[in-house]
Design a protein around this motif. Structure first.
Motif, PDB file in Angstrom:
ATOM      1  N   ASP A  76       0.842  -1.179   0.000  1.00 15.49           N
ATOM      2  CA  ASP A  76       0.000   0.000   0.000  1.00 15.49           C
ATOM      3  C   ASP A  76       0.887   1.242   0.000  1.00 15.49           C
ATOM      4  O   ASP A  76       1.934   1.260   0.650  1.00 15.49           O
ATOM      5  N   VAL A  77       0.461   2.283  -0.689  1.00 15.91           N
ATOM      6  CA  VAL A  77       1.295   3.476  -0.805  1.00 15.91           C
ATOM      7  C   VAL A  77       1.552   4.123   0.553  1.00 15.91           C
ATOM      8  O   VAL A  77       2.600   4.741   0.766  1.00 15.91           O
ATOM      9  N   ARG A  78       0.627   3.962   1.493  1.00 19.78           N
ATOM     10  CA  ARG A  78       0.842   4.539   2.818  1.00 19.78           C
ATOM     11  C   ARG A  78       1.938   3.792   3.574  1.00 19.78           C
ATOM     12  O   ARG A  78       2.739   4.405   4.278  1.00 19.78           O
ATOM     13  N   VAL A  79       1.978   2.478   3.424  1.00 22.74           N
ATOM     14  CA  VAL A  79       3.058   1.700   4.032  1.00 22.74           C
ATOM     15  C   VAL A  79       4.381   2.079   3.391  1.00 22.74           C
ATOM     16  O   VAL A  79       5.407   2.252   4.067  1.00 22.74           O
ATOM     17  N   ASP A 108       7.947  -8.070  -2.473  1.00 32.19           N
ATOM     18  CA  ASP A 108       7.551  -7.085  -3.493  1.00 32.19           C
ATOM     19  C   ASP A 108       7.739  -5.667  -2.967  1.00 32.19           C
ATOM     20  O   ASP A 108       8.277  -4.786  -3.650  1.00 32.19           O
ATOM     21  N   LEU A 109       7.259  -5.436  -1.749  1.00 30.23           N
ATOM     22  CA  LEU A 109       7.354  -4.112  -1.134  1.00 30.23           C
ATOM     23  C   LEU A 109       8.802  -3.736  -0.854  1.00 30.23           C
ATOM     24  O   LEU A 109       9.245  -2.632  -1.193  1.00 30.23           O
ATOM     25  N   LYS A 141      11.212  -8.239 -10.255  1.00 34.53           N
ATOM     26  CA  LYS A 141       9.991  -7.454 -10.369  1.00 34.53           C
ATOM     27  C   LYS A 141       9.526  -7.042  -8.974  1.00 34.53           C
ATOM     28  O   LYS A 141       9.433  -7.867  -8.073  1.00 34.53           O
ATOM     29  N   THR A 142       9.251  -5.753  -8.809  1.00 29.16           N
ATOM     30  CA  THR A 142       8.780  -5.231  -7.535  1.00 29.16           C
ATOM     31  C   THR A 142       7.501  -4.449  -7.786  1.00 29.16           C
ATOM     32  O   THR A 142       7.210  -4.075  -8.925  1.00 29.16           O
ATOM     33  N   GLY A 143       6.731  -4.180  -6.741  1.00 28.37           N
ATOM     34  CA  GLY A 143       5.535  -3.401  -6.991  1.00 28.37           C
ATOM     35  C   GLY A 143       4.648  -3.236  -5.787  1.00 28.37           C
ATOM     36  O   GLY A 143       4.792  -3.919  -4.776  1.00 28.37           O
ATOM     37  N   ILE A 144       3.716  -2.286  -5.926  1.00 28.04           N
ATOM     38  CA  ILE A 144       2.661  -2.095  -4.946  1.00 28.04           C
ATOM     39  C   ILE A 144       1.333  -2.038  -5.692  1.00 28.04           C
ATOM     40  O   ILE A 144       1.285  -1.920  -6.912  1.00 28.04           O
TER      41      ILE A 144
END
Length: 359
Positions: A76-79, A108-109, A141-144
């Motif tokens: 999550d963008v907040r995390v 991922d995060l 590969k990484t992502g949110i």
């Protein structure tokens, strides 16, 4: 049982994935005296976290542990913003390190945090789930997630190393472990049929890394090797690497429609049956290979159907898939066992018929 190593090629010298007992000792190779280490970890692994912190401190590093929510809630963008703030508060530089300790969402995060801080710092992954080691932690590969879809924000950022001890997988519940097996079986369908044979011969043993650690290591290393071979040839998912997304277009749609309450591997299992139905209708695979999908997935307790009445939502979600090009949907399908191919722009009737077959 000895540690088995798979080398993943890529920019520079690539990196190694080490699987086996005692691999945590290799973390010291990345812990120079005075080096700050952000340890991004999920809850519930306090004993392992303690061992990680001890090894880092013993090597003279300065560990900074930060807990994040479990599963997809971590992405999550907040995390993410909280982690960036912590890095700034601790004065992290490009010479410092991020460690991802947990399942696939945690790695991922952690990978995305490492990719974006100062335009890139090193990351080492310590996956504690089967899905994490065979999928999320390998390949760079990484992502949110965003409200509009899964992994729509991300970056390619290969780790410095991946370490996984099969003992770390022993705390997984049976359904969670089965979910990870979906990604293992995917590798069997697209590249290494021996994986399918091993699971078909002993499905219950394949579900128990404690009783059958040698089988667990064999399945993990074979799956990692499949991914390593593909990633080395296509770091940024321009063409070949798409084969690793077998079943994922439909799977990501299911996850989004279900607000990420479905396990990823469960969605992938249904997604593989969906694209097998598409391929069979096109005459690309025979009825036996279609049936094999359902048989081997069911043998380890994975779902092969998805509830009826959700097609409009699923179709809309698939239109936002990363593999889509404009209004054209693209699917990874099989033209035979271990013969992946791309299917572009199937008709709406075909898409709906395949859905009806899994609904």
């Amino acid at each position: 049982m000895s540690v088995r190593t798979v080398h993943v090629g890529g920019p520079g010298e690539g990196y190694d994935v080490h699987v086996g007992p005692g691999v945590l000792d290799r973390l010291a190779d990345h812990a120079a005296p005075g080096r700050r280490v952000l340890v991004v970890h999920q809850p519930g692994r306090e004993q392992l976290l303690g061992q990680v912190l001890e090894r880092l401190a013993a090597a003279g590093a300065r560990p900074v542990p930060v807990a994040v929510p479990d599963a997809e809630a971590a992405k999550d963008v907040r995390v993410l913003a909280d982690l960036w703030a912590r890095l700034g508060q601790e004065g992290f530089t490009r010479d410092d390190l991020v460690v991802g300790l947990g399942g696939g969402a945690t790695t991922d995060l952690a990978g995305f945090v490492a990719a974006t801080w100062l335009r890139g710092v090193e990351v080492v992954h310590l996956p504690t789930s089967l899905l994490g080691v065979v999928d999320a932690a390998v390949g760079g590969k990484t992502g949110i997630n965003t409200a509009e879809g899964k992994n729509l924000v991300g970056a390619f950022h290969p780790p410095a190393a991946v370490l996984c001890d099969p003992a770390w997988l022993s705390t997984m519940t049976r359904p969670d472990y089965a979910s990870g097996l979906a990604e293992v079986l995917k590798c069997g369908f697209v590249a290494d049929p021996r994986i399918l044979e091993l699971v078909e011969a002993a499905p219950q043993a394949a579900l128990d890394p404690v009783a059958e650690p040698a089988l667990a290591v064999e399945l993990v290393t074979r799956s990692v090797q499949v991914k390593a071979d593909v990633v080395a040839a296509d770091l940024r998912e321009s063409s070949l690497r798409e084969v690793l997304n077998y079943g994922h277009t439909f799977a990501h749609a299911v996850e989004q429609v279900e607000d990420y309450t479905w396990r990823h591997g469960d969605a992938v299992a249904v997604g593989m049956v969906y694209v097998a139905e598409l391929a069979h209708r096109r005459g690309l695979i025979d009825a036996d290979l279609l049936a094999r999908h359902r048989r081997v997935l069911s043998a380890v307790g994975l779902p092969t159907t998805y509830g009826a009445g959700r097609w409009p939502e699923l179709r809309s979600a698939m239109g936002r898939d990363k593999k889509a090009r404009g209004a054209t949907l693209r699917f990874v399908v099989l033209e035979g066992l271990a013969r992946p191919a791309r299917l572009e722009g199937p008709g709406e009737d075909e898409l709906r018929a395949a859905y009806d077959a899994v609904a």
